[in-house]
Write a protein that holds these residues in place. Sequence first.
Motif, mmCIF file in Angstrom:
data_model
loop_
_atom_site.group_PDB
_atom_site.id
_atom_site.type_symbol
_atom_site.label_atom_id
_atom_site.label_comp_id
_atom_site.label_asym_id
_atom_site.label_seq_id
_atom_site.Cartn_x
_atom_site.Cartn_y
_atom_site.Cartn_z
ATOM 1 N N VAL A 183 0.856 -1.182 0.000
ATOM 2 C CA VAL A 183 0.000 0.000 0.000
ATOM 3 C C VAL A 183 0.894 1.236 0.000
ATOM 4 O O VAL A 183 1.628 1.484 0.958
ATOM 5 N N LEU A 184 0.839 2.006 -1.070
ATOM 6 C CA LEU A 184 1.682 3.186 -1.237
ATOM 7 C C LEU A 184 0.988 4.428 -0.691
ATOM 8 O O LEU A 184 -0.143 4.724 -1.056
ATOM 9 N N LEU A 185 1.684 5.163 0.168
ATOM 10 C CA LEU A 185 1.232 6.474 0.621
ATOM 11 C C LEU A 185 1.741 7.483 -0.393
ATOM 12 O O LEU A 185 2.960 7.608 -0.592
ATOM 13 N N THR A 186 0.823 8.191 -1.049
ATOM 14 C CA THR A 186 1.211 9.111 -2.104
ATOM 15 C C THR A 186 0.214 10.253 -2.223
ATOM 16 O O THR A 186 -0.982 10.059 -1.969
ATOM 17 N N THR A 187 0.697 11.403 -2.613
ATOM 18 C CA THR A 187 -0.201 12.529 -2.874
ATOM 19 C C THR A 187 -0.946 12.327 -4.186
ATOM 20 O O THR A 187 -1.874 13.065 -4.482
ATOM 21 N N HIS A 188 -0.561 11.315 -4.970
ATOM 22 C CA HIS A 188 -1.170 11.045 -6.277
ATOM 23 C C HIS A 188 -2.193 9.912 -6.205
ATOM 24 O O HIS A 188 -2.292 9.110 -7.132
ATOM 25 N N ALA A 189 -2.937 9.837 -5.115
ATOM 26 C CA ALA A 189 -3.949 8.799 -4.957
ATOM 27 C C ALA A 189 -5.320 9.431 -4.845
ATOM 28 O O ALA A 189 -5.452 10.572 -4.398
ATOM 29 N N ALA A 190 -6.321 8.686 -5.229
ATOM 30 C CA ALA A 190 -7.695 9.175 -5.109
ATOM 31 C C ALA A 190 -8.303 8.819 -3.759
ATOM 32 O O ALA A 190 -9.094 9.574 -3.208
ATOM 33 N N GLU A 191 -7.920 7.670 -3.195
ATOM 34 C CA GLU A 191 -8.556 7.181 -1.973
ATOM 35 C C GLU A 191 -7.845 7.692 -0.721
ATOM 36 O O GLU A 191 -6.628 7.630 -0.602
ATOM 37 N N SER A 192 -8.627 8.144 0.228
ATOM 38 C CA SER A 192 -8.123 8.625 1.508
ATOM 39 C C SER A 192 -7.758 7.452 2.415
ATOM 40 O O SER A 192 -8.408 6.401 2.366
ATOM 41 N N HIS A 193 -6.774 7.659 3.276
ATOM 42 C CA HIS A 193 -6.379 6.601 4.205
ATOM 43 C C HIS A 193 -7.488 6.260 5.195
ATOM 44 O O HIS A 193 -7.549 5.149 5.697
ATOM 45 N N VAL A 194 -8.389 7.190 5.473
ATOM 46 C CA VAL A 194 -9.471 6.900 6.417
ATOM 47 C C VAL A 194 -10.615 6.127 5.760
ATOM 48 O O VAL A 194 -11.425 5.517 6.451
ATOM 49 N N ASP A 195 -10.689 6.127 4.447
ATOM 50 C CA ASP A 195 -11.694 5.351 3.723
ATOM 51 C C ASP A 195 -11.181 3.968 3.319
ATOM 52 O O ASP A 195 -11.962 3.086 2.977
ATOM 53 N N PHE A 196 -9.880 3.782 3.355
ATOM 54 C CA PHE A 196 -9.254 2.527 2.953
ATOM 55 C C PHE A 196 -9.435 1.485 4.061
ATOM 56 O O PHE A 196 -9.350 1.809 5.233
ATOM 57 N N ARG A 197 -9.680 0.237 3.678
ATOM 58 C CA ARG A 197 -9.812 -0.856 4.651
ATOM 59 C C ARG A 197 -8.492 -1.613 4.721
ATOM 60 O O ARG A 197 -8.119 -2.330 3.796
ATOM 61 N N PHE A 198 -7.767 -1.424 5.822
ATOM 62 C CA PHE A 198 -6.468 -2.051 6.020
ATOM 63 C C PHE A 198 -6.623 -3.503 6.471
ATOM 64 O O PHE A 198 -7.623 -3.872 7.080
ATOM 65 N N CYS A 199 -5.585 -4.303 6.191
ATOM 66 C CA CYS A 199 -5.466 -5.681 6.659
ATOM 67 C C CYS A 199 -4.243 -5.770 7.565
ATOM 68 O O CYS A 199 -3.291 -4.993 7.407
ATOM 69 N N GLU A 200 -4.250 -6.715 8.481
ATOM 70 C CA GLU A 200 -3.137 -6.882 9.419
ATOM 71 C C GLU A 200 -1.800 -7.102 8.724
ATOM 72 O O GLU A 200 -0.753 -6.756 9.257
ATOM 73 N N SER A 201 -1.825 -7.693 7.542
ATOM 74 C CA SER A 201 -0.578 -8.046 6.842
ATOM 75 C C SER A 201 -0.104 -6.979 5.859
ATOM 76 O O SER A 201 0.893 -7.181 5.160
ATOM 77 N N ASP A 202 -0.785 -5.832 5.796
ATOM 78 C CA ASP A 202 -0.419 -4.793 4.826
ATOM 79 C C ASP A 202 0.996 -4.272 5.050
ATOM 80 O O ASP A 202 1.477 -4.174 6.180
#
Length: 155
Positions: A79-98
Motif C-alpha cells: 500500500v503506497l502512501l502518495t499525494t497522487h492517490a484518489a482514496e483517503s487513508h481513512v476510507d481505505f480498509r487495512f489488513c493486518e498483513s499490509d
Amino acid sequence: MRLVLYQPDIPQNTGTILRLSACLGVPIDLIGPAAFDFSDRSFRRAGLDYLDHVHISRHESFDAFDAARVSLSPTPRLVLLTTHAAESHVDFRFCESDLLLLGRESAGVPQSVHERVDARIRIPMRAGLRSLNIAVAAAMVLGEALRQTDGYPKE
C-alpha cells in the motif's frame, strides 16, 4: 503490518520513523540505497536508544524487496502512501498483513514502483499545500491502520 521505506533521503526522518516502529512494535523494511550512512549522527540522534528495539529488514533494491514479498503466502498487499492517490487513508480498509510503503522525501517512488503496488492512498489535506513530513504521514496512516486492525500493542 510493516512500514516500508523506499530509499530514504533524510536521516532525521528515518530515525523518527524507526522510533515510531519501536514504540508500536511494527517491523521496518528499508529499501536501498539510502542517501545517508546509517551510522550518521543525525540518524542516531533521531532514533535515540530506540533503535535497539526495532526489527529491520534491509533490501538492496525494490526488486529484491518485491521478490521477498511475493514469495510469502499469502502475498501481503503493498500500500503506497502518495499525494497522487484518489482514496483517503481513512476510507481505505487495512489488513493486518499490509505493507505501508513510503517514498523518498525528495521524489516519492518512481512510476515503475507505482505500477507494482496493490493500492495507493493519500492523507486529505488543504488545497494548495504539497505534502506532510514523511514521519508525520507515517504516524497518521499507521495509526489509522492499527486502529482498524486492532493492532496497537496491548498494555
